[in-house]
Write a protein that holds these residues in place. Structure first.
Motif, PDB file in Angstrom:
ATOM      1  N   ARG A  98       0.833  -1.214   0.000  1.00  0.00           N
ATOM      2  CA  ARG A  98       0.000   0.000   0.000  1.00  0.00           C
ATOM      3  C   ARG A  98       0.863   1.259   0.000  1.00  0.00           C
ATOM      4  O   ARG A  98       0.551   2.227  -0.687  1.00  0.00           O
ATOM      5  CB  ARG A  98      -0.938  -0.003   1.206  1.00  0.00           C
ATOM      6  CG  ARG A  98      -2.079  -0.955   1.047  1.00  0.00           C
ATOM      7  CD  ARG A  98      -3.125  -0.808   2.154  1.00  0.00           C
ATOM      8  NE  ARG A  98      -4.146  -1.787   1.952  1.00  0.00           N
ATOM      9  CZ  ARG A  98      -4.313  -2.870   2.729  1.00  0.00           C
ATOM     10  NH1 ARG A  98      -3.546  -3.063   3.780  1.00  0.00           N
ATOM     11  NH2 ARG A  98      -5.263  -3.737   2.469  1.00  0.00           N
ATOM     12  N   ARG A  99       1.939   1.249   0.783  1.00  0.00           N
ATOM     13  CA  ARG A  99       2.819   2.426   0.829  1.00  0.00           C
ATOM     14  C   ARG A  99       3.426   2.722  -0.536  1.00  0.00           C
ATOM     15  O   ARG A  99       3.736   3.865  -0.843  1.00  0.00           O
ATOM     16  CB  ARG A  99       3.939   2.216   1.852  1.00  0.00           C
ATOM     17  CG  ARG A  99       3.526   2.441   3.280  1.00  0.00           C
ATOM     18  CD  ARG A  99       4.715   2.510   4.215  1.00  0.00           C
ATOM     19  NE  ARG A  99       5.637   1.403   4.129  1.00  0.00           N
ATOM     20  CZ  ARG A  99       5.505   0.227   4.744  1.00  0.00           C
ATOM     21  NH1 ARG A  99       4.440   0.000   5.489  1.00  0.00           N
ATOM     22  NH2 ARG A  99       6.407  -0.714   4.611  1.00  0.00           N
ATOM     23  N   HIS A 100       3.616   1.693  -1.320  1.00  0.00           N
ATOM     24  CA  HIS A 100       4.196   1.862  -2.655  1.00  0.00           C
ATOM     25  C   HIS A 100       3.116   1.941  -3.743  1.00  0.00           C
ATOM     26  O   HIS A 100       3.417   1.802  -4.926  1.00  0.00           O
ATOM     27  CB  HIS A 100       5.189   0.740  -2.943  1.00  0.00           C
ATOM     28  CG  HIS A 100       6.424   0.854  -2.107  1.00  0.00           C
ATOM     29  ND1 HIS A 100       6.518   0.310  -0.840  1.00  0.00           N
ATOM     30  CD2 HIS A 100       7.594   1.494  -2.328  1.00  0.00           C
ATOM     31  CE1 HIS A 100       7.704   0.589  -0.332  1.00  0.00           C
ATOM     32  NE2 HIS A 100       8.380   1.313  -1.213  1.00  0.00           N
ATOM     33  N   ASP A 101       1.870   2.130  -3.331  1.00  0.00           N
ATOM     34  CA  ASP A 101       0.725   2.276  -4.245  1.00  0.00           C
ATOM     35  C   ASP A 101       0.581   1.120  -5.228  1.00  0.00           C
ATOM     36  O   ASP A 101       0.172   1.307  -6.374  1.00  0.00           O
ATOM     37  CB  ASP A 101       0.808   3.605  -5.026  1.00  0.00           C
ATOM     38  CG  ASP A 101       0.637   4.800  -4.112  1.00  0.00           C
ATOM     39  OD1 ASP A 101      -0.174   4.702  -3.170  1.00  0.00           O
ATOM     40  OD2 ASP A 101       1.312   5.816  -4.342  1.00  0.00           O
ATOM     41  N   LEU A 102       0.915  -0.076  -4.771  1.00  0.00           N
ATOM     42  CA  LEU A 102       0.770  -1.263  -5.617  1.00  0.00           C
ATOM     43  C   LEU A 102      -0.593  -1.918  -5.421  1.00  0.00           C
ATOM     44  O   LEU A 102      -1.102  -2.578  -6.322  1.00  0.00           O
ATOM     45  CB  LEU A 102       1.896  -2.253  -5.333  1.00  0.00           C
ATOM     46  CG  LEU A 102       3.290  -1.704  -5.667  1.00  0.00           C
ATOM     47  CD1 LEU A 102       4.364  -2.602  -5.090  1.00  0.00           C
ATOM     48  CD2 LEU A 102       3.442  -1.553  -7.164  1.00  0.00           C
ATOM     49  N   ILE A 103      -1.140  -1.764  -4.226  1.00  0.00           N
ATOM     50  CA  ILE A 103      -2.512  -2.196  -3.971  1.00  0.00           C
ATOM     51  C   ILE A 103      -3.239  -1.013  -3.346  1.00  0.00           C
ATOM     52  O   ILE A 103      -2.625  -0.197  -2.660  1.00  0.00           O
ATOM     53  CB  ILE A 103      -2.602  -3.461  -3.071  1.00  0.00           C
ATOM     54  CG1 ILE A 103      -2.043  -3.205  -1.677  1.00  0.00           C
ATOM     55  CG2 ILE A 103      -1.922  -4.647  -3.725  1.00  0.00           C
ATOM     56  CD1 ILE A 103      -2.246  -4.349  -0.714  1.00  0.00           C
ATOM     57  N   PRO A 104      -4.531  -0.887  -3.600  1.00  0.00           N
ATOM     58  CA  PRO A 104      -5.259   0.288  -3.080  1.00  0.00           C
ATOM     59  C   PRO A 104      -5.540   0.178  -1.585  1.00  0.00           C
ATOM     60  O   PRO A 104      -5.603  -0.914  -1.022  1.00  0.00           O
ATOM     61  CB  PRO A 104      -6.562   0.257  -3.878  1.00  0.00           C
ATOM     62  CG  PRO A 104      -6.750  -1.164  -4.272  1.00  0.00           C
ATOM     63  CD  PRO A 104      -5.371  -1.746  -4.431  1.00  0.00           C
ATOM     64  N   GLU A 105      -5.669   1.345  -0.971  1.00  0.00           N
ATOM     65  CA  GLU A 105      -6.126   1.399   0.417  1.00  0.00           C
ATOM     66  C   GLU A 105      -7.548   0.866   0.457  1.00  0.00           C
ATOM     67  O   GLU A 105      -8.322   1.098  -0.470  1.00  0.00           O
ATOM     68  CB  GLU A 105      -6.110   2.839   0.939  1.00  0.00           C
ATOM     69  CG  GLU A 105      -4.740   3.421   1.114  1.00  0.00           C
ATOM     70  CD  GLU A 105      -4.000   2.852   2.302  1.00  0.00           C
ATOM     71  OE1 GLU A 105      -4.652   2.394   3.262  1.00  0.00           O
ATOM     72  OE2 GLU A 105      -2.761   2.870   2.268  1.00  0.00           O
ATOM     73  N   GLU A 106      -7.884   0.157   1.513  1.00  0.00           N
ATOM     74  CA  GLU A 106      -9.242  -0.372   1.624  1.00  0.00           C
ATOM     75  C   GLU A 106     -10.129   0.645   2.315  1.00  0.00           C
ATOM     76  O   GLU A 106      -9.707   1.319   3.245  1.00  0.00           O
ATOM     77  CB  GLU A 106      -9.232  -1.688   2.398  1.00  0.00           C
ATOM     78  CG  GLU A 106      -8.555  -2.785   1.610  1.00  0.00           C
ATOM     79  CD  GLU A 106      -8.664  -4.137   2.289  1.00  0.00           C
ATOM     80  OE1 GLU A 106      -9.530  -4.311   3.158  1.00  0.00           O
ATOM     81  OE2 GLU A 106      -7.871  -4.995   1.938  1.00  0.00           O
ATOM     82  N   LYS A 107     -11.328   0.733   1.833  1.00  0.00           N
ATOM     83  CA  LYS A 107     -12.295   1.624   2.440  1.00  0.00           C
ATOM     84  C   LYS A 107     -12.852   0.949   3.688  1.00  0.00           C
ATOM     85  O   LYS A 107     -13.297  -0.181   3.639  1.00  0.00           O
ATOM     86  CB  LYS A 107     -13.418   1.938   1.459  1.00  0.00           C
ATOM     87  CG  LYS A 107     -12.937   2.729   0.261  1.00  0.00           C
ATOM     88  CD  LYS A 107     -14.041   2.874  -0.765  1.00  0.00           C
ATOM     89  CE  LYS A 107     -13.585   3.663  -1.952  1.00  0.00           C
ATOM     90  NZ  LYS A 107     -12.579   3.028  -2.759  1.00  0.00           N
ATOM     91  N   VAL A 108     -12.796   1.668   4.781  1.00  0.00           N
ATOM     92  CA  VAL A 108     -13.303   1.149   6.040  1.00  0.00           C
ATOM     93  C   VAL A 108     -14.694   1.719   6.255  1.00  0.00           C
ATOM     94  O   VAL A 108     -14.883   2.934   6.239  1.00  0.00           O
ATOM     95  CB  VAL A 108     -12.381   1.542   7.216  1.00  0.00           C
ATOM     96  CG1 VAL A 108     -12.935   1.034   8.531  1.00  0.00           C
ATOM     97  CG2 VAL A 108     -10.980   1.022   6.976  1.00  0.00           C
ATOM     98  N   ALA A 109     -15.646   0.836   6.420  1.00  0.00           N
ATOM     99  CA  ALA A 109     -17.021   1.281   6.648  1.00  0.00           C
ATOM    100  C   ALA A 109     -17.111   1.890   8.042  1.00  0.00           C
ATOM    101  O   ALA A 109     -16.785   1.248   9.033  1.00  0.00           O
ATOM    102  CB  ALA A 109     -17.988   0.115   6.515  1.00  0.00           C
TER     103      ALA A 109
END
Length: 156
Positions: A98-109
């Protein structure tokens, strides 16, 4: 055949799956953070297995989520013993990605806090900020206050 990840981590199998190109950088990051050689090896081995598992399940890099490590460890536990730090190591891997923008941040409900929970949090903040009480004290007091409020006022 040996597959060199970095100068101190060597695997017996080639890297496979969607995370394969990032595993060497993950190993360097672990070295820079001061992890011991054996611990780095364990993390890389786990990341390589996770990447292979993702590939077998046709999960693309941008689709990797926080649910996948749990599924992987469940699957892995059928074949080998899962170690205590494996889940944390995979969380660190996801954080690295995530820090390297390889996978997206997950939206927390977000969920609305009940009035009791709001008061309990305000009480904890009071103990921490105004009274400067130790964490152990807050950990012991807040559940008692929360239980009292729930008993007295219910969920309203």
């Amino acid at each position: 055949m040996r597959h060199i990840i970095d100068d101190q981590v060597v695997l017996s199998r080639p890297l496979e799956g969607p995370l394969a190109p990032q595993i060497a950088a993950f190993a360097r990051c672990a070295r820079e953070e001061g992890y011991a050689r054996q611990s780095r090896y364990r993390r890389v081995l786990l990341a390589a297995g996770f990447s292979r598992w993702l590939g077998q399940h046709a999960v693309r890099l941008r689709r990797v989520s926080s649910a996948h490590p749990t599924q992987y460890l469940r699957s892995r536990a059928r074949q080998v013993q899962v170690h205590k730090g494996d889940a944390a190591a995979l969380r660190q891997l996801l954080g690295f990605l995530r820090r390297h923008d390889l996978i997206p941040e997950e939206k927390v409900a977000s969920h609305r806090l009940t009035p009791v929970e709001q008061e309990a949090r305000m009480f904890e903040q009071y103990l921490r900020d105004d009274r400067a009480l130790a964490r152990a004290t807050r950990v012991n007091y807040v559940p008692l206050v929360r239980g009292f409020l729930m008993d007295r006022f219910g969920r309203g």
